[in-house]
Design an enzyme around this catalytic site. Structure first.
Site, short mmCIF file in Angstrom:
data_model
loop_
_atom_site.label_atom_id
_atom_site.label_comp_id
_atom_site.label_asym_id
_atom_site.label_seq_id
_atom_site.Cartn_x
_atom_site.Cartn_y
_atom_site.Cartn_z
N LYS A 1 41.81 40.90 51.60
CA LYS A 1 42.99 41.75 51.32
C LYS A 1 42.67 43.24 51.39
O LYS A 1 43.50 44.04 51.84
CB LYS A 1 43.58 41.43 49.96
CG LYS A 1 42.64 41.73 48.81
CD LYS A 1 42.86 40.85 47.63
CE LYS A 1 41.61 40.83 46.79
NZ LYS A 1 40.82 39.65 46.92
N ILE B 1 48.45 29.65 47.15
CA ILE B 1 49.92 29.58 47.24
C ILE B 1 50.38 29.90 48.67
O ILE B 1 50.10 30.99 49.18
CB ILE B 1 50.59 30.57 46.26
CG1 ILE B 1 50.08 30.35 44.85
CG2 ILE B 1 52.11 30.44 46.33
CD1 ILE B 1 50.57 31.38 43.84
N ARG C 1 21.09 36.49 53.55
CA ARG C 1 19.68 36.07 53.44
C ARG C 1 19.55 34.58 53.71
O ARG C 1 20.33 33.77 53.18
CB ARG C 1 19.16 36.36 52.03
CG ARG C 1 18.70 37.80 51.83
CD ARG C 1 17.96 37.96 50.51
NE ARG C 1 18.75 37.52 49.37
CZ ARG C 1 19.71 38.23 48.81
NH1 ARG C 1 20.02 39.41 49.30
NH2 ARG C 1 20.38 37.78 47.76
N LYS D 1 47.36 43.56 47.63
CA LYS D 1 48.23 42.41 47.90
C LYS D 1 49.68 42.86 48.05
O LYS D 1 50.42 42.33 48.90
CB LYS D 1 48.08 41.38 46.78
CG LYS D 1 46.68 40.75 46.74
CD LYS D 1 46.43 39.99 45.45
CE LYS D 1 45.06 39.32 45.44
NZ LYS D 1 44.69 38.81 44.12
N GLY E 1 45.81 33.38 46.55
CA GLY E 1 44.95 32.20 46.71
C GLY E 1 45.59 31.06 47.46
O GLY E 1 45.94 31.18 48.64
N GLU F 1 46.44 34.00 55.13
CA GLU F 1 47.18 33.43 54.00
C GLU F 1 46.39 33.56 52.69
O GLU F 1 46.97 33.80 51.62
CB GLU F 1 47.47 31.94 54.28
CG GLU F 1 48.31 31.24 53.25
CD GLU F 1 49.72 31.80 53.17
OE1 GLU F 1 50.48 31.64 54.12
OE2 GLU F 1 50.06 32.41 52.14
N GLU G 1 35.33 39.87 36.43
CA GLU G 1 34.01 40.27 36.93
C GLU G 1 33.30 41.09 35.85
O GLU G 1 33.94 41.64 34.95
CB GLU G 1 34.18 41.18 38.16
CG GLU G 1 35.06 40.63 39.24
CD GLU G 1 34.29 39.80 40.25
OE1 GLU G 1 33.06 39.92 40.28
OE2 GLU G 1 34.94 39.03 40.97
N1 HSE Z 1 40.37 38.94 41.31
C1 HSE Z 1 41.58 38.32 41.78
C2 HSE Z 1 42.38 37.83 40.59
C3 HSE Z 1 41.37 37.15 42.68
O1 HSE Z 1 41.96 37.99 39.45
O2 HSE Z 1 43.44 37.30 40.81
C4 HSE Z 1 41.04 37.59 44.07
O3 HSE Z 1 42.05 38.35 44.63
#
Ligand code: HSE
Length: 450
Positions: free
Chosen positions: A117, A148, A60, A217, A146, A141, A202
């Site tokens: 991912k 790393i 938006r 991952k 994150g 990456e 979340e």
């Molecule tokens: N939700 C993920 C975590 C981060 O708690 O590590 C994003 O992959």
């Protein structure tokens, strides 16, 4: 964020800019846009050409975004935007429209940097092939752990070695929850509520607590580590929703901590052929293990390779700025390829190792039983382990005082390595024993050498 920093060679760059399109302007996208803008001088010097942000696709228009960019760069037409970029940064997430936009970008000759991912674990091979066919890069990456630097070390730095095992804490939310349970004694539900209140979890924590995020991952890590195509469906997945305060306490009594681990390791099948085991599940780790000290929402990945030995990668696994750092590293890498021509090394799947079913995977169990305390109980319990060919490493017994005066005890059995099928069958039979009131807890054990 600092002011625009001119790089040492700015002004001497006599090349066309590398056009960068950004798909998505959430937490990560905002940081990427900010860095592209505020660090343009240094980035140009590192790339050998200016990086020109040519558009930001959003769902938006008109939202108040605190970004130092020309408002006319925002567009809702992502399909058009990808056709006029050299590098597309995809930070929308999810499968569609991300997948179609990435493929469209490749078809128009753009390289792609993504943090997605879920998309890579679901359909990586299609994307790797499309990138190769079009002679462009696909870098990701930021999709695992994150900030790393982990995927490029696996893909490039360790390309001359033979990785045997990858063991990681790759989900910060679950690590925070388990760490809280360990340090305060609180239960799972309370720890999740706290993680939500602090913004670590979340509102719907399913993807994290059920292990889906870590499993995606793990699929990416295993694919790179073992030169084999591993998708999300190949990953055995168990989350942490069943981990109780009593499990955490039992681990403490063993000198262990409970962690949600992503484990990718070489194995051997019944025919003697090499396999890979890829799994995500909670496990007890000795407190002396390098991963046991990883606290809060941090990530860490432990890699074993034949020549390198043991390597540890540690740092922030999520968050706008850390994830943007990984994205920007990839942007610089693929932009450099655009300047000099060619592309970076693609994914290799030459080994094509079979993925080992969880039942055949060799693990260890920690089993907690509530039993009657009378002659022959220990022998009966040990007999069930023996019948299934499972060797016991240690047994502990603790008396329990009950109101009715009946003798009760808690038996803790720690096994040596056995197939997961044999261990599961042992537990199932124990549940049916008359002298066993309940199987109070079962946790796998990792990080030992038994
Ligand atoms: N939700 C993920 C975590 C981060 O708690 O590590 C994003 O992959």
């Amino acid at each position: 964020m600092g002011a625009d920093r001119a790089g040492p060679t700015e002004g001497t760059l006599a090349v066309e800019p590398v056009k960068v399109a950004l798909l998505g302007c959430g937490v990560v996208g905002t940081e990427v846009a900010r860095l592209l803008t505020t660090q343009s001088g240094e980035l140009a010097s590192r790339v050998g050409a200016p990086l020109e942000l040519v558009g930001i696709a959003v769902r938006r228009l008109g939202r108040d975004r605190d970004l130092p960019v020309d408002p006319s760069l925002f567009t809702t037409d992502a399909e058009e935007l990808v056709t006029r970029a050299d590098v597309v940064v995809e930070v929308i997430g999810g499968i569609e429209p991300a997948r179609s936009l990435v493929l469209r970008a490749f078809a128009h000759g753009a390289s792609v940097v993504t943090a997605n991912k879920a998309l890579l674990a679901a359909d990586g091979p299609t994307l790797y092939e499309a990138a190769a066919e079009n002679g462009v890069d696909l870098y990701y990456e930021a999709s695992v752990a994150g900030a790393i630097p982990l995927l490029r070390p696996l893909k490039e730095s360790l390309a001359g070695d033979r990785v045997t095992r990858v063991l990681g804490i790759v989900n910060g939310t679950t690590n925070y929850v388990l760490d809280q349970m360990d340090t305060t004694g609180m239960g799972f539900a309370e720890a999740v509520e706290q993680a939500q209140a602090l913004g670590y979890a979340e509102a719907d924590p399913t993807a994290d607590v059920e292990g889906f995020d870590a499993a995606a991952k793990a699929a990416i890590l295993a694919s790179l580590a073992f030169h084999t195509r591993v998708s999300l469906d190949d990953v055995h997945r168990e989350g942490i929703t069943e981990v109780s305060a009593a499990d955490v306490r039992a681990a403490q009594l063993q000198g262990c901590v409970v962690k949600l681990l992503a484990i990718c390791e070489r194995g051997v099948d019944a025919a003697g052929d090499e396999t890979v085991s890829v799994r995500v599940h909670p496990a007890m780790l000795p407190r002396a293990h390098q991963l046991a000290g990883v606290r809060g929402a941090f990530n860490a990945v432990y890699v074993e390779a034949e020549s390198a030995g043991q390597l540890m990668f540690y740092g922030p696994g999520a968050g706008g700025q850390p994830t943007a750092s990984a994205v920007m590293g990839d942007v610089v890498a693929v932009a450099r390829h655009k300047v000099v021509g060619g592309r970076g090394p693609g994914e290799s799947a030459y080994a094509q190792l079979a993925v080992q079913p969880m039942a055949e995977t060799v693990t260890r169990y920690h089993v907690r039983l509530d039993v009657a305390d009378k002659p022959g109980v220990l022998a009966q319990v040990a007999g069930v382990f023996a019948q299934h060919g499972v060797s016991i490493e240690a047994v502990q017994q603790r008396q329990v005082t009950t109101g009715d005066g009946a003798g009760r005890a808690v038996l803790v059995v720690v096994t040596h390595s056995a197939t997961d099928a044999a261990l599961a069958a042992t537990v199932e039979e124990l549940e049916d024993l008359e002298i066993v009131d309940s199987v109070a807890g079962v946790l796998r054990v990792e990080g030992g050498d038994a």
